[in-house]
Design a protein around this motif. Sequence first.
Motif, PDB file in Angstrom:
ATOM      1  N   SER A  70       0.816  -1.220   0.000  1.00 43.80           N
ATOM      2  CA  SER A  70       0.000   0.000   0.000  1.00 43.80           C
ATOM      3  C   SER A  70       0.847   1.266   0.000  1.00 43.80           C
ATOM      4  N   LEU A  71       2.166   1.122   0.086  1.00 46.98           N
ATOM      5  CA  LEU A  71       3.025   2.304   0.203  1.00 46.98           C
ATOM      6  C   LEU A  71       2.828   3.273  -0.953  1.00 46.98           C
ATOM      7  N   GLU A  72       2.951   2.764  -2.180  1.00 42.40           N
ATOM      8  CA  GLU A  72       2.827   3.626  -3.350  1.00 42.40           C
ATOM      9  C   GLU A  72       1.400   4.123  -3.510  1.00 42.40           C
ATOM     10  N   ALA A  73       0.426   3.247  -3.248  1.00 45.76           N
ATOM     11  CA  ALA A  73      -0.977   3.633  -3.382  1.00 45.76           C
ATOM     12  C   ALA A  73      -1.316   4.793  -2.453  1.00 45.76           C
ATOM     13  N   GLU A  74      -0.806   4.746  -1.220  1.00 44.23           N
ATOM     14  CA  GLU A  74      -1.054   5.833  -0.273  1.00 44.23           C
ATOM     15  C   GLU A  74      -0.470   7.143  -0.792  1.00 44.23           C
ATOM     16  N   CYS A  75       0.738   7.072  -1.350  1.00 44.98           N
ATOM     17  CA  CYS A  75       1.358   8.278  -1.912  1.00 44.98           C
ATOM     18  C   CYS A  75       0.524   8.863  -3.050  1.00 44.98           C
ATOM     19  N   LEU A  76      -0.188   8.009  -3.764  1.00 46.15           N
ATOM     20  CA  LEU A  76      -0.929   8.426  -4.954  1.00 46.15           C
ATOM     21  C   LEU A  76      -2.393   8.713  -4.674  1.00 46.15           C
ATOM     22  N   GLY A  77      -2.763   8.802  -3.402  1.00 43.17           N
ATOM     23  CA  GLY A  77      -4.100   9.272  -3.056  1.00 43.17           C
ATOM     24  C   GLY A  77      -5.087   8.229  -2.613  1.00 43.17           C
ATOM     25  N   CYS A  78      -4.691   6.970  -2.499  1.00 41.57           N
ATOM     26  CA  CYS A  78      -5.596   5.938  -2.002  1.00 41.57           C
ATOM     27  C   CYS A  78      -5.721   6.055  -0.480  1.00 41.57           C
ATOM     28  N   ASP A  79      -6.920   5.852   0.031  1.00 40.03           N
ATOM     29  CA  ASP A  79      -7.126   5.794   1.477  1.00 40.03           C
ATOM     30  C   ASP A  79      -6.888   4.371   1.963  1.00 40.03           C
ATOM     31  N   LEU A  80      -6.378   4.264   3.180  1.00 37.02           N
ATOM     32  CA  LEU A  80      -6.028   2.958   3.736  1.00 37.02           C
ATOM     33  C   LEU A  80      -6.859   2.658   4.972  1.00 37.02           C
ATOM     34  N   ARG A  81      -7.108   1.367   5.174  1.00 39.17           N
ATOM     35  CA  ARG A  81      -7.640   0.883   6.447  1.00 39.17           C
ATOM     36  C   ARG A  81      -6.503   0.144   7.153  1.00 39.17           C
ATOM     37  N   TRP A  82      -6.297   0.504   8.405  1.00 43.31           N
ATOM     38  CA  TRP A  82      -5.184  -0.061   9.158  1.00 43.31           C
ATOM     39  C   TRP A  82      -5.666  -1.200  10.048  1.00 43.31           C
ATOM     40  N   HIS A  83      -4.783  -2.174  10.255  1.00 47.16           N
ATOM     41  CA  HIS A  83      -5.116  -3.359  11.022  1.00 47.16           C
ATOM     42  C   HIS A  83      -3.959  -3.680  11.977  1.00 47.16           C
ATOM     43  N   SER A  85      -2.877  -6.680  12.842  1.00 51.83           N
ATOM     44  CA  SER A  85      -2.155  -7.935  12.592  1.00 51.83           C
ATOM     45  C   SER A  85      -1.992  -8.258  11.107  1.00 51.83           C
ATOM     46  N   ARG A  86      -2.169  -7.270  10.251  1.00 52.95           N
ATOM     47  CA  ARG A  86      -1.904  -7.471   8.822  1.00 52.95           C
ATOM     48  C   ARG A  86      -1.614  -6.122   8.178  1.00 52.95           C
ATOM     49  N   PRO A  87      -1.069  -6.117   6.979  1.00 46.77           N
ATOM     50  CA  PRO A  87      -0.745  -4.845   6.342  1.00 46.77           C
ATOM     51  C   PRO A  87      -2.003  -4.022   6.083  1.00 46.77           C
ATOM     52  N   PRO A  88      -1.859  -2.724   5.911  1.00 42.01           N
ATOM     53  CA  PRO A  88      -3.035  -1.905   5.610  1.00 42.01           C
ATOM     54  C   PRO A  88      -3.629  -2.296   4.265  1.00 42.01           C
ATOM     55  N   SER A  89      -4.941  -2.116   4.147  1.00 43.60           N
ATOM     56  CA  SER A  89      -5.631  -2.430   2.899  1.00 43.60           C
ATOM     57  C   SER A  89      -6.120  -1.142   2.245  1.00 43.60           C
ATOM     58  N   VAL A  90      -6.157  -1.159   0.938  1.00 40.21           N
ATOM     59  CA  VAL A  90      -6.612  -0.006   0.162  1.00 40.21           C
ATOM     60  C   VAL A  90      -8.129  -0.084   0.015  1.00 40.21           C
ATOM     61  N   PHE A  91      -8.839   1.010   0.325  1.00 40.29           N
ATOM     62  CA  PHE A  91     -10.289   0.952   0.187  1.00 40.29           C
ATOM     63  C   PHE A  91     -10.874   2.088  -0.648  1.00 40.29           C
ATOM     64  N   SER A  92     -10.047   2.998  -1.149  1.00 40.84           N
ATOM     65  CA  SER A  92     -10.559   4.001  -2.089  1.00 40.84           C
ATOM     66  C   SER A  92      -9.638   4.041  -3.299  1.00 40.84           C
ATOM     67  N   HIS A  93     -10.218   4.367  -4.443  1.00 39.61           N
ATOM     68  CA  HIS A  93      -9.511   4.269  -5.715  1.00 39.61           C
ATOM     69  C   HIS A  93      -9.666   5.594  -6.467  1.00 39.61           C
ATOM     70  N   PRO A  94      -8.643   6.428  -6.475  1.00 42.46           N
ATOM     71  CA  PRO A  94      -8.782   7.786  -7.033  1.00 42.46           C
ATOM     72  C   PRO A  94      -9.107   7.820  -8.520  1.00 42.46           C
ATOM     73  N   LEU A  95      -8.849   6.738  -9.245  1.00 40.25           N
ATOM     74  CA  LEU A  95      -9.155   6.729 -10.677  1.00 40.25           C
ATOM     75  C   LEU A  95     -10.430   5.958 -10.985  1.00 40.25           C
ATOM     76  N   ALA A  96     -11.211   5.610  -9.958  1.00 40.63           N
ATOM     77  CA  ALA A  96     -12.418   4.817 -10.188  1.00 40.63           C
ATOM     78  C   ALA A  96     -13.386   5.512 -11.137  1.00 40.63           C
ATOM     79  N   ASP A  97     -13.485   6.819 -11.031  1.00 42.48           N
ATOM     80  CA  ASP A  97     -14.412   7.581 -11.879  1.00 42.48           C
ATOM     81  C   ASP A  97     -13.681   8.544 -12.798  1.00 42.48           C
TER      82      ASP A  97
END
Length: 354
Positions: A70-83, A85-97
């Motif tokens: 998620s490192l690069e995705a976070e830099c590029l505007g994706c929002d993360l959900r933190w956990h 006991s596991r790596p953060p997950s991406v839950f928003s996609h800036p190019l979706a629309d």
Amino acid sequence: MTPKEILFSTLRRESPERTPWVPLAGVHAGALTRCPADELLTDGGRLLTALLAVNRLYRPDGQAVTYDLSLEAECLGCDLRWHPSRPPSVFSHPLADNMIVPCECTLPGPEDGRLPLVLDVTARLKSAVGGFTALIGVVCGPFTLASHLRGGALFSDLYDDPRYVRDLLDYCAKSALRLGGLLGGAGADVILVADPLAVQLSPDCFSAFLTPPLRMVFDGLRAAGLFSALSVCGDVIGLLPAMCRTGPDAVFVGEDVDLPLAKSVADRYNVCIGGNLPLNSLLLRGTPQAVLDHTAALLDAVPDRTGLILATGCDIPYGVPPENGAAPARAVRVGSRRQPASLKTRSSTHFPLL
């Protein structure tokens, strides 16, 4: 030979004295020091302490600094959900629309997001253990990063607008190459391009869309004097020829793949192969002796170990007992089932948590 020289020799397809061991301990490193994953990946001091614990307890020939896609995705505007006991997950996609391809001026740089933390820890780990352990920098592969940015629409784009997908993958490959260069400059010896979502592509689709951008990445890393590897999780035996043709020094495969068969494929392309200890059924739920026995049997199943790297095919789960994580190092130093290294014949080893 030092441990890292053993790994380097293997990546050159030479014949070192034994098989190298590479545990891909991302957030699992935090479990060794009782540090939750969300704190581990945001606190450089705690991350360095945890990585030193991995080095001390697991005796790796090569170790990952982080395994956070998620490192690069976070830099590029994706929002993360933190956990915890596991790596953060991406839950928003800036190019979706917004069906655009970002310009190269937006590529992640050394001051963006959490990259300063990762680069600093890489340099500090290099100073501490880099004389005898190879450091592995992990970057997000082009298809997985494109999916972070575009979301699920990326799969329909493959058919509806293949030119857009190629342009977006080219951008994402340039991101991987830039971050790989930054990690190499900070002290990483090997750059692992992890592209788990690529397992969903057919071999023809993989070749058409991913071979050119990945080849650009691996050619660029080689020109920079860095070793490289490609990791795709899941049953990739059908994808393996296409993966090898992208030109990495090694491919890493998971437990779904028959390792001797996969090695025979990789050998045809003069590519090393890393794998493929089971994560959940063995490392997480097994016993130290079961891990040792499985590792010895896995090594025995590959008579010609030229180009073989014993590794976890993907990120080690957070809760793996440290005794299990340490067992493969013992197995590679013994070499095979014909020379057993039963845990029962040795003095017990304690793994205190820090």
